[in-house]
Design a protein around this motif. Structure first.
Motif, short mmCIF file in Angstrom:
data_model
loop_
_atom_site.label_atom_id
_atom_site.label_comp_id
_atom_site.label_asym_id
_atom_site.label_seq_id
_atom_site.Cartn_x
_atom_site.Cartn_y
_atom_site.Cartn_z
N GLY A 134 12.91 -25.08 -17.16
CA GLY A 134 13.33 -25.13 -15.76
C GLY A 134 14.68 -24.49 -15.48
N ARG A 135 15.41 -24.13 -16.51
CA ARG A 135 16.73 -23.52 -16.31
C ARG A 135 16.59 -22.07 -15.84
NH1 ARG A 135 21.93 -23.46 -20.30
NH2 ARG A 135 23.31 -22.44 -18.81
N ILE A 136 17.44 -21.67 -14.91
CA ILE A 136 17.44 -20.30 -14.44
C ILE A 136 18.04 -19.41 -15.52
CG2 ILE A 136 18.36 -18.69 -12.74
CD1 ILE A 136 18.32 -21.03 -10.72
N ALA A 137 17.27 -18.41 -15.94
CA ALA A 137 17.73 -17.48 -16.97
C ALA A 137 18.33 -16.22 -16.36
CB ALA A 137 16.56 -17.10 -17.89
N ALA A 138 17.89 -15.84 -15.15
CA ALA A 138 18.40 -14.62 -14.53
C ALA A 138 18.11 -14.61 -13.03
CB ALA A 138 17.79 -13.40 -15.18
N LEU A 139 18.97 -13.88 -12.32
CA LEU A 139 18.79 -13.64 -10.89
C LEU A 139 18.77 -12.12 -10.70
CD1 LEU A 139 21.40 -16.23 -9.66
CD2 LEU A 139 18.91 -16.48 -9.60
N PHE A 140 17.79 -11.64 -9.95
CA PHE A 140 17.55 -10.20 -9.80
C PHE A 140 17.47 -9.87 -8.31
CE2 PHE A 140 14.61 -6.73 -9.08
CZ PHE A 140 14.83 -5.82 -10.11
N THR A 141 18.09 -8.77 -7.93
CA THR A 141 17.94 -8.23 -6.58
C THR A 141 17.63 -6.74 -6.72
OG1 THR A 141 19.58 -9.78 -5.72
CG2 THR A 141 19.07 -7.88 -4.35
N GLY A 142 16.66 -6.27 -5.96
CA GLY A 142 16.29 -4.87 -6.01
C GLY A 142 15.98 -4.32 -4.63
N THR A 143 16.27 -3.03 -4.45
CA THR A 143 15.98 -2.32 -3.21
C THR A 143 15.10 -1.12 -3.53
OG1 THR A 143 18.08 -3.03 -2.24
CG2 THR A 143 17.01 -1.13 -1.22
N VAL A 144 14.13 -0.87 -2.65
CA VAL A 144 13.23 0.27 -2.82
C VAL A 144 13.31 1.20 -1.64
CG1 VAL A 144 11.53 -0.90 -4.26
CG2 VAL A 144 11.29 -1.01 -1.78
N HIS A 145 12.98 2.46 -1.89
CA HIS A 145 12.73 3.43 -0.84
C HIS A 145 11.23 3.46 -0.64
CE1 HIS A 145 11.83 7.41 0.86
NE2 HIS A 145 12.89 7.10 1.61
N ILE A 146 10.78 3.34 0.59
CA ILE A 146 9.35 3.30 0.91
C ILE A 146 8.95 4.65 1.47
CG2 ILE A 146 7.59 2.19 2.32
CD1 ILE A 146 9.73 -0.20 2.50
N SER A 147 7.93 5.25 0.84
CA SER A 147 7.44 6.53 1.33
C SER A 147 6.21 6.29 2.19
CB SER A 147 7.13 7.45 0.15
OG SER A 147 5.77 7.58 -0.06
N ARG A 148 6.03 7.11 3.15
CA ARG A 148 4.87 6.98 4.05
C ARG A 148 3.78 7.97 3.70
NH1 ARG A 148 4.96 2.16 5.72
NH2 ARG A 148 7.04 1.56 6.29
N GLY A 149 4.00 8.77 2.67
CA GLY A 149 3.03 9.79 2.29
C GLY A 149 2.14 9.31 1.25
N GLY A 158 0.79 -1.22 0.00
CA GLY A 158 0.00 0.00 0.00
C GLY A 158 0.82 1.27 0.00
N ALA A 159 1.95 1.30 0.70
CA ALA A 159 2.82 2.48 0.68
C ALA A 159 3.56 2.52 -0.65
CB ALA A 159 3.81 2.43 1.83
N GLU A 160 3.83 3.72 -1.14
CA GLU A 160 4.55 3.84 -2.41
C GLU A 160 6.01 3.45 -2.21
OE1 GLU A 160 5.97 7.57 -4.81
OE2 GLU A 160 3.85 7.18 -5.23
N ALA A 161 6.49 2.56 -3.06
CA ALA A 161 7.88 2.11 -3.02
C ALA A 161 8.51 2.36 -4.38
CB ALA A 161 7.95 0.63 -2.66
N VAL A 162 9.66 3.05 -4.38
CA VAL A 162 10.34 3.42 -5.61
C VAL A 162 11.73 2.79 -5.61
CG1 VAL A 162 11.18 5.35 -7.00
CG2 VAL A 162 9.06 5.58 -5.69
N ALA A 163 12.08 2.15 -6.72
CA ALA A 163 13.37 1.49 -6.82
C ALA A 163 14.51 2.48 -6.68
CB ALA A 163 13.49 0.76 -8.16
N ILE A 164 15.51 2.10 -5.89
CA ILE A 164 16.73 2.89 -5.76
C ILE A 164 17.95 2.09 -6.20
CG2 ILE A 164 15.83 4.48 -4.03
CD1 ILE A 164 17.33 2.84 -1.90
N ASP A 165 17.80 0.79 -6.34
CA ASP A 165 18.89 -0.05 -6.81
C ASP A 165 18.32 -1.34 -7.35
OD1 ASP A 165 21.85 -0.77 -6.90
OD2 ASP A 165 21.06 -2.43 -5.71
#
Length: 134
Positions: free
Chosen positions: A119-134, A72-79
């Motif tokens: 079934g083969r893994i094609a990619a591995l992804f990691t992401g971080t977001v900044h979560i806003s409370r507004g 529900g809170a807005e989350a924007v990718a930072i990495d």
């Protein structure tokens, strides 16, 4: 983690014109995981005839965005980071499975695994977001 809400996730994806244009569809939502998929077509291929890395990234990023914004809170990718481990080709079906690794007041981290229809893994992804409370 409070768990992913299937109705909220479906609504977020339905509102995503870019994902719709790529052909990304929602496969399933559990409290711990969101799965989206894409049928790789010729329009997703690069000049070598294999799936474009940007298409694979976009599929994983879509899963990441759905997971990080499902509370529900807005989350924007930072990495975000993607490791391509196997090529996708037209005719393959790719699935991205995303899980929450951690979520605090202002930061959340998520991991997605993209697999091919064989079934083969094609990619591995990691992401971080900044979560806003507004």
């Amino acid at each position: 983690m409070s768990g992913f809400d299937p109705d909220r996730v479906a609504g977020l994806l339905a509102a995503d014109a870019f994902a719709r244009g790529l052909g990304i569809e929602l496969v399933g939502v559990t409290p711990d995981e969101i799965v989206v998929a894409l049928d790789v077509s010729d329009s997703h291929a690069n000049f070598l005839g294999v799936g474009h890395g940007g298409m694979v990234f976009s599929l994983a990023d879509c899963a990441f965005s759905l997971a990080s914004n499902s509370a529900g809170a807005e989350a924007v990718a930072i990495d975000a980071h993607l490791v391509l481990t196997a090529a996708a080709r037209p005719g393959d079906r790719l699935e991205a499975r995303v899980r929450e690794v951690s979520r605090g007041r202002t930061l959340g981290t998520y991991r997605a695994e993209v697999t091919r229809s064989d079934g083969r893994i094609a990619a591995l992804f990691t992401g971080t977001v900044h979560i806003s409370r507004g």
